[in-house]
Design a protein around this motif. Structure first.
Motif, PDB file in Angstrom:
ATOM      1  N   PRO A 176       0.824  -1.217   0.000  1.00  0.00           N
ATOM      2  CA  PRO A 176       0.000   0.000   0.000  1.00  0.00           C
ATOM      3  C   PRO A 176       0.851   1.257   0.000  1.00  0.00           C
ATOM      4  CG  PRO A 176      -0.818  -1.586   1.617  1.00  0.00           C
ATOM      5  CD  PRO A 176       0.507  -2.104   1.141  1.00  0.00           C
ATOM      6  N   ASP A 177       0.349   2.284  -0.669  1.00  0.00           N
ATOM      7  CA  ASP A 177       1.006   3.593  -0.740  1.00  0.00           C
ATOM      8  C   ASP A 177       0.324   4.523   0.261  1.00  0.00           C
ATOM      9  OD1 ASP A 177       2.045   6.066  -1.344  1.00  0.00           O
ATOM     10  OD2 ASP A 177       1.831   5.853  -3.507  1.00  0.00           O
ATOM     11  N   LEU A 178       1.101   5.091   1.181  1.00  0.00           N
ATOM     12  CA  LEU A 178       0.530   5.932   2.233  1.00  0.00           C
ATOM     13  C   LEU A 178       0.049   7.280   1.713  1.00  0.00           C
ATOM     14  CD1 LEU A 178       3.183   5.355   5.055  1.00  0.00           C
ATOM     15  CD2 LEU A 178       0.931   4.288   4.870  1.00  0.00           C
ATOM     16  N   ASP A 179       0.494   7.705   0.530  1.00  0.00           N
ATOM     17  CA  ASP A 179       0.321   9.103   0.139  1.00  0.00           C
ATOM     18  C   ASP A 179      -0.808   9.367  -0.845  1.00  0.00           C
ATOM     19  OD1 ASP A 179       2.520   9.842   1.725  1.00  0.00           O
ATOM     20  OD2 ASP A 179       3.903   9.259   0.121  1.00  0.00           O
ATOM     21  N   ALA A 180      -1.101   8.455  -1.744  1.00  0.00           N
ATOM     22  CA  ALA A 180      -2.009   8.810  -2.842  1.00  0.00           C
ATOM     23  C   ALA A 180      -3.013   7.704  -3.135  1.00  0.00           C
ATOM     24  CB  ALA A 180      -1.199   9.118  -4.111  1.00  0.00           C
ATOM     25  N   PHE A 181      -4.229   8.155  -3.458  1.00  0.00           N
ATOM     26  CA  PHE A 181      -5.236   7.225  -3.963  1.00  0.00           C
ATOM     27  C   PHE A 181      -4.872   6.864  -5.405  1.00  0.00           C
ATOM     28  CE2 PHE A 181      -9.001   6.627  -6.598  1.00  0.00           C
ATOM     29  CZ  PHE A 181      -9.586   5.533  -5.977  1.00  0.00           C
ATOM     30  N   GLY A 182      -5.058   5.612  -5.765  1.00  0.00           N
ATOM     31  CA  GLY A 182      -4.735   5.212  -7.124  1.00  0.00           C
ATOM     32  C   GLY A 182      -5.010   3.749  -7.342  1.00  0.00           C
ATOM     33  N   GLY A 183      -4.592   3.294  -8.505  1.00  0.00           N
ATOM     34  CA  GLY A 183      -4.789   1.897  -8.847  1.00  0.00           C
ATOM     35  C   GLY A 183      -4.749   1.702 -10.344  1.00  0.00           C
ATOM     36  N   PHE A 199      -6.923  -6.058 -11.348  1.00  0.00           N
ATOM     37  CA  PHE A 199      -7.135  -4.696 -10.861  1.00  0.00           C
ATOM     38  C   PHE A 199      -6.422  -4.529  -9.527  1.00  0.00           C
ATOM     39  CE2 PHE A 199     -10.201  -6.834  -8.237  1.00  0.00           C
ATOM     40  CZ  PHE A 199     -10.271  -6.073  -7.078  1.00  0.00           C
ATOM     41  N   ALA A 200      -6.221  -3.264  -9.168  1.00  0.00           N
ATOM     42  CA  ALA A 200      -5.720  -2.927  -7.839  1.00  0.00           C
ATOM     43  C   ALA A 200      -6.225  -1.533  -7.488  1.00  0.00           C
ATOM     44  CB  ALA A 200      -4.201  -2.960  -7.791  1.00  0.00           C
ATOM     45  N   LEU A 201      -6.572  -1.356  -6.224  1.00  0.00           N
ATOM     46  CA  LEU A 201      -7.021  -0.061  -5.702  1.00  0.00           C
ATOM     47  C   LEU A 201      -6.236   0.244  -4.441  1.00  0.00           C
ATOM     48  CD1 LEU A 201     -10.903  -0.419  -6.043  1.00  0.00           C
ATOM     49  CD2 LEU A 201      -9.408   1.003  -7.443  1.00  0.00           C
ATOM     50  N   ASN A 202      -5.729   1.473  -4.349  1.00  0.00           N
ATOM     51  CA  ASN A 202      -4.956   1.894  -3.190  1.00  0.00           C
ATOM     52  C   ASN A 202      -5.694   3.033  -2.482  1.00  0.00           C
ATOM     53  OD1 ASN A 202      -2.010   1.674  -1.953  1.00  0.00           O
ATOM     54  ND2 ASN A 202      -2.595   3.843  -1.945  1.00  0.00           N
ATOM     55  N   PHE A 203      -5.921   2.858  -1.160  1.00  0.00           N
ATOM     56  CA  PHE A 203      -6.658   3.846  -0.382  1.00  0.00           C
ATOM     57  C   PHE A 203      -5.777   4.369   0.763  1.00  0.00           C
ATOM     58  CE2 PHE A 203      -9.665   0.749  -2.030  1.00  0.00           C
ATOM     59  CZ  PHE A 203     -10.627   1.540  -2.642  1.00  0.00           C
ATOM     60  N   PRO A 204      -5.267   5.597   0.679  1.00  0.00           N
ATOM     61  CA  PRO A 204      -4.535   6.168   1.820  1.00  0.00           C
ATOM     62  C   PRO A 204      -5.508   6.516   2.945  1.00  0.00           C
ATOM     63  CG  PRO A 204      -4.738   7.782   0.065  1.00  0.00           C
ATOM     64  CD  PRO A 204      -5.315   6.501  -0.478  1.00  0.00           C
ATOM     65  N   LEU A 205      -5.064   6.342   4.167  1.00  0.00           N
ATOM     66  CA  LEU A 205      -5.909   6.587   5.332  1.00  0.00           C
ATOM     67  C   LEU A 205      -5.217   7.597   6.254  1.00  0.00           C
ATOM     68  CD1 LEU A 205      -6.879   2.864   6.080  1.00  0.00           C
ATOM     69  CD2 LEU A 205      -8.215   4.553   4.784  1.00  0.00           C
ATOM     70  N   GLY A 206      -5.322   8.842   5.884  1.00  0.00           N
ATOM     71  CA  GLY A 206      -4.832   9.916   6.744  1.00  0.00           C
ATOM     72  C   GLY A 206      -3.331  10.121   6.717  1.00  0.00           C
ATOM     73  N   GLY A 207      -2.600   9.564   5.786  1.00  0.00           N
ATOM     74  CA  GLY A 207      -1.171   9.775   5.697  1.00  0.00           C
ATOM     75  C   GLY A 207      -0.336   8.851   6.560  1.00  0.00           C
ATOM     76  N   TRP A 208      -0.949   8.096   7.440  1.00  0.00           N
ATOM     77  CA  TRP A 208      -0.207   7.197   8.322  1.00  0.00           C
ATOM     78  C   TRP A 208      -0.596   5.728   8.128  1.00  0.00           C
ATOM     79  CZ3 TRP A 208      -4.168   4.980  10.884  1.00  0.00           C
ATOM     80  CH2 TRP A 208      -5.314   5.756  11.073  1.00  0.00           C
ATOM     81  N   LEU A 249      -1.132  -1.339   5.530  1.00  0.00           N
ATOM     82  CA  LEU A 249       0.134  -0.819   6.044  1.00  0.00           C
ATOM     83  C   LEU A 249      -0.157   0.314   7.019  1.00  0.00           C
ATOM     84  CD1 LEU A 249       3.247  -0.789   5.961  1.00  0.00           C
ATOM     85  CD2 LEU A 249       3.083   0.834   4.056  1.00  0.00           C
ATOM     86  N   TYR A 250       0.463   0.249   8.194  1.00  0.00           N
ATOM     87  CA  TYR A 250       0.284   1.268   9.234  1.00  0.00           C
ATOM     88  C   TYR A 250       1.672   1.744   9.666  1.00  0.00           C
ATOM     89  CZ  TYR A 250      -0.805   3.249  13.859  1.00  0.00           C
ATOM     90  OH  TYR A 250      -0.912   4.059  14.956  1.00  0.00           O
ATOM     91  N   GLN A 251       1.962   3.048   9.431  1.00  0.00           N
ATOM     92  CA  GLN A 251       3.242   3.649   9.797  1.00  0.00           C
ATOM     93  C   GLN A 251       2.995   5.036  10.380  1.00  0.00           C
ATOM     94  OE1 GLN A 251       5.672   3.512   6.231  1.00  0.00           O
ATOM     95  NE2 GLN A 251       6.529   1.521   6.794  1.00  0.00           N
ATOM     96  N   PRO A 252       2.676   5.113  11.671  1.00  0.00           N
ATOM     97  CA  PRO A 252       2.387   6.416  12.266  1.00  0.00           C
ATOM     98  C   PRO A 252       3.619   7.288  12.438  1.00  0.00           C
ATOM     99  CG  PRO A 252       2.380   4.715  13.947  1.00  0.00           C
ATOM    100  CD  PRO A 252       2.523   4.020  12.629  1.00  0.00           C
ATOM    101  N   ASP A 253       4.801   6.660  12.478  1.00  0.00           N
ATOM    102  CA  ASP A 253       6.040   7.411  12.619  1.00  0.00           C
ATOM    103  C   ASP A 253       7.167   6.554  12.051  1.00  0.00           C
ATOM    104  OD1 ASP A 253       6.727   5.490  14.637  1.00  0.00           O
ATOM    105  OD2 ASP A 253       5.632   6.693  16.112  1.00  0.00           O
TER     106      ASP A 253
END
Length: 895
Positions: A176-183, A199-208, A249-253
């Motif tokens: 998953p890409d933390l920054d941008a919606f896409g696919g 197909f693939a869909l990427n959904f960022p969730l608040g940048g983290w 993917l979860y990366q708060p810091d």
């Protein structure tokens, strides 16, 4: 070849490796000058770094001190290597991949494993995102929405650990890409009525955090043709596959990272195809002379129903001085297949008309002998790792590893119309394998140029199994009619497996055969192995009464011999055999290690040396006497020596690379199939029954030199060159020659000394050349690439086309003696695959906005048939082939 001459070859190979480094040294000055250029000019002339995780940490592939390859998703897709993971071997010298009954077999530099039973283990370990996969069934169904595939060559005992004897294959999925919606959405179509989508869909969730969802579906007709008269049967090889994957993917810091993934794949169609060349060879036609894809199908319709799903998670936290990481995965495999059965391949003059009195040489299409497979596996892997940062002088990692697998396995090979033999059943409700290890690995900077490395891993392996295994046997003697042909068998046949038949496998009410000796008990046990009877089956009528304490039922039908036999049965009618109790347990422990060095001759020239070890798990064999402890076999082992260099240099004001390595494998405790006595005459002690077992009877040596180069040429051309010279020799190994197995003398065989033979699937020379080019057009970017891959001749089995010595029983003394000797081809067992060149190509156009891409691709454009594996036994020489010519169009929309 003498040992001295071999050592001389290895010495020259090592010298060539060192010389290669010296040759490119003059380019260092040019590289230094290049570094002084302005940044924009330097960027235009350098190669993009390929980041891999072959040593369990991210690093530039060009800085990795070993032999590995990384194949990007874009390159694989452009060359038509999509939905067929095994086709990736065209890009990897020394790799051989074949698919037998859904089990993907991987050999690297002649090392691997073809034991696909519940007790077998892969010799080259497959992974997905670093998580070990013990049952590589349905592995091709994971080959979508990926980032790359990494192949690491040589034993990886301290790095990946379990069963990485030959190396590893690691499928890295797109994260998953933390920054941008896409696919993207992709559709494709090709020959053999190929239809597919992805197909693939990427959904960022608040940048983290981010979520990625992907899926695919593909349908494709079979590469085989039904060349017989039973045209209602579809050939094996029809595909109907689909899958889906969710990643989180979860990366708060910068300290905490959590990755989780769940995936599911479903395979349908008509099952995995093979081609039996035995009868064609006996008729004088070699595999190279006939069309191996024209098969005479009869009997049961091949069918595949396989579900493969799993989940994995990785959690890491940076505490400052160290990073703690926990990895876990779970995989569930439910594989079921009914083999498509045949009378071999078609050859000129073959009689394919139905069998009849007027056509005694025809095909009995009313014969439903086949094999049923069931594999259920639930496995879990846990790994706890503690590691240092990459910017320390001592970079290290240490940890704990645990693997646990539970299996339920069923295999039933039935003989429709069998006399005295009606099939073989192996049903195992409890199969367990465990492995635990502790490991440590590190690299220490002696100074700015020299680094030393070492690793150690201690492993404990345990396996156990409970179930049943052996033959179904009925003797149903009738009274021969007056007009019976001379030599006509005096027993009625048993119909088994006709339409509607299904084996019971795990639905058996009982798996304990201890003390079952009476005719009623034995008959009841056989019938409990049938979930549903076929419409023309006779076994229930023949022994159903016996199971209830009554008499045998004499069935007088033409299709089981009734035209020349009469009822009633004679008084020696009997249930002659049922499967035996199967039990077993094995425990082993071993230590793997590696030591090596890395030396920077310059910023762009690396010299390295490595000595490492690897093991593949041992196990135990079948048993046919409940009072005997099953024979075990030890883990196989390799000690590998490698010396190599990696070099970057300037060419046409661009950066290119040249890498070379020389290696030697000391391969010990190699497992070959041999014979064990399973029955004796109680009065004479004479062996009357034999079974195949696995034994550590082999020792081999493997030498080689591998080179690769990426040349960036003017006008945006890139040329990739890979070459491998490989020399393998079996040093010792005398085993039973299963090609000569004679059931008239209890299944005994002659012996064959394999010393001097080459390892199976080990070509002496493989060479790949890939040319790529791209150009900017007013409406977009046009790019194309062509891959030519040559592989020299190789043997498919350890027999190497050696003559077959057949045996017989002396009529006067009863002793087993020599009968005759035949060359391998005449006996039906040619096993040499000639050298072939494969050609793949692709062309694509990407629009200016980067959203649309149109591609055309072709795989195996020369349409060469290559046998990638052979299954050889008495009357059997089954080939498993490559994918034939395929081509198509693809449209992809990126957003």
């Amino acid at each position: 070849m003498t040992r001295q001459y071999r050592q001389h070859i290895l010495t020259r190979a090592i010298f060539a490796s060192l010389l290669a480094t010296t040759v490119v040294m003059p380019a260092v000055a040019q590289t230094v000058q290049e570094e002084r250029k302005p940044a924009d000019a330097r960027d235009a002339s350098t190669l993009d770094a390929v980041i891999v995780t072959v040593e369990r940490r991210e690093q530039d592939l060009q800085k990795y001190a070993g032999t590995a390859q990384a194949i990007s998703a874009d390159d694989a897709r452009a060359l038509g290597i999509n939905n067929e993971l095994r086709n990736i071997q065209a890009l990897v010298p020394g790799m051989s991949m074949a698919n037998q009954e859904g089990n993907l077999e991987i050999f690297i530099r002649g090392v691997g494993s073809s034991n696909n039973t519940e007790l077998g283990d892969p010799g080259a370990a497959p992974h997905i995102n670093g998580a070990y996969i013990p049952r590589p069934r349905g592995l091709g169904g994971m080959f979508y929405d990926i980032e790359r595939v990494e192949i690491n060559k040589g034993p990886q005992g301290t790095l990946r650990g379990r069963n990485a004897l030959a190396g590893t294959l690691n499928i890295i999925t797109a994260r998953p890409d933390l920054d941008a919606f896409g696919g993207y959405v992709q559709v494709e179509a090709g020959n053999r009525d190929h239809r597919g989508g992805e197909f693939a869909l990427n959904f960022p969730l608040g940048g983290w955090a981010a979520l990625r969802v992907a899926g695919y579906k593909v349908e494709k007709d079979s590469p085989f043709e039904n060349a017989g008269r039973a045209q209602e049967l579809d050939p094996a090889g029809i595909q109907d596959d689909r899958g889906a994957r969710v990643s989180f993917l979860y990366q708060p810091d910068e300290k905490l990272s959590v990755f989780a993934m769940a995936d599911m794949g479903k395979e349908g169609g008509t099952g995995y195809p093979g081609a039996n060349v035995y009868t064609a060879a006996r008729a004088g036609y070699m595999p190279d002379d006939v069309d191996l894809r024209k098969v005479i199908y009869r009997g049961a319709q091949g069918a595949l129903d396989s579900t493969n799903w799993g989940a994995q998670a990785s959690v890491s936290y940076d505490f400052g001085p160290v990073v703690l990481e926990y990895n876990t995965s779970y995989r569930d495999v439910d594989f079921r297949q009914t083999n498509a059965q045949s009378e071999g391949i078609l050859w000129p003059g073959r009689n394919i008309e139905p069998l009849s009195d007027s056509n005694p040489g025809g095909i009995d299409y009313d014969n439903y002998s086949t094999q049923y497979w069931m594999t259920k596996s639930q496995s879990q892997v846990h790994e706890l790792r503690l590691s240092s940062h990459d910017d320390t002088r001592l970079r290290w990692t240490t940890g704990l590893f645990h693997f646990d697998e539970d299996q339920e396995v069923g295999y039933f090979s039935l003989a429709d119309k069998g006399r005295w033999y009606s099939g073989t059943e192996f049903t195992m409700p409890e199969v367990n394998g465990r492995s635990s290890a502790v490991f440590a690995d590190g690299t220490f900077d002696v100074n700015d140029r020299l680094r030393v490395k070492g690793g150690l891993r201690y492993t404990k392996e345990e396996k156990s199994r409970y179930g049943i295994g052996g033959n179904w046997a009925l003797g149903l003697p009738g009274t021969p009619a007056d007009d019976a042909p001379e030599g006509w068998p005096g027993e009625f046949a048993t119909r088994l497996g006709t339409p509607g038949f299904a084996p019971a496998f795990m639905y058996r009410p009982n798996f304990d055969v201890t003390g079952l000796t009476s005719p009623a008990e034995m008959a009841r046990f056989l019938l409990q192995g049938i979930l549903s009877h076929g419409r023309n089956d006779t076994i229930l009528e023949q022994i159903g009464g016996v199971a209830n304490g009554g008499d045998f039922g004499c069935v007088d039908r033409v299709d089981i011999g009734g035209e020349y036999l009469n009822c009633p049965y004679q008084d020696w009618v009997q249930v002659n055999g049922i499967p035996a109790q199967q039990f077993g347990r094995s425990k082993f422990n071993f230590t793997d290690w590696r030591v090596g060095f890395e030396y920077d001759l310059s910023a762009d020239n690396l010299l390295y040396g490595l000595v490492s070890s690897g093991h593949k798990a041992g196990g135990f064999n079948d048993t046919f006497d409940p009072e005997e402890i099953p024979e075990t076999f030890k883990p196989e082992s390799i000690i590998a020596y490698e010396l190599g260099s990696k070099n970057s240099f300037g060419l046409f004001d661009r950066t290119s690379t040249f890498n070379v390595s020389a290696f030697y494998y000391d391969y010990r405790d190699q497992v070959f199939q041999d014979l064990a006595v399973i029955a004796t005459n109680p009065s004479t002690g004479e062996a009357t029954g034999f079974a195949l077992v696995n034994r550590n009877v082999g020792k081999s040596a493997v030498y080689g030199v591998e080179a690769e180069s990426v040349l960036r040429l003017p006008y945006s051309f890139i040329l990739n060159l890979n070459a491998l010279w490989l020399d393998s020799e079996i040093k010792q190994g005398t085993v039973a020659d299963v090609r000569s197995q004679n059931w008239g003398v209890g299944g005994a065989t002659s012996l064959i000394d394999l010393s001097g033979n080459e390892l199976p699937l080990a070509s002496k020379l493989t060479f790949n050349m890939r040319l790529q080019h791209s150009m900017e057009l007013p409406f977009g970017t046009l790019d194309w690439q062509v891959l030519a891959s040559y592989r020299s001749a190789f043997y498919l089995t350890q027999y190497n086309n050696r003559d077959v010595e057949f045996i017989r029983k002396d009529q006067d003394t009863g002793a087993v003696i020599h009968d005759r000797t035949e060359d391998a081809a005449s006996a039906g067992f040619p096993d040499r695959q000639r050298g072939e060149t494969m050609l793949n190509a692709g062309i694509g156009l990407t629009t200016l906005d980067g959203r649309w891409r149109f591609e055309a691709w072709g795989n195996n454009l020369l349409d060469n048939d290559v046998s990638q594996k052979a299954l050889v036994g008495s009357g059997i020489n089954v080939r498993f082939l490559n994918d034939p010519r395929s081509y198509g169009l693809r449209v992809r929309y990126q957003f």
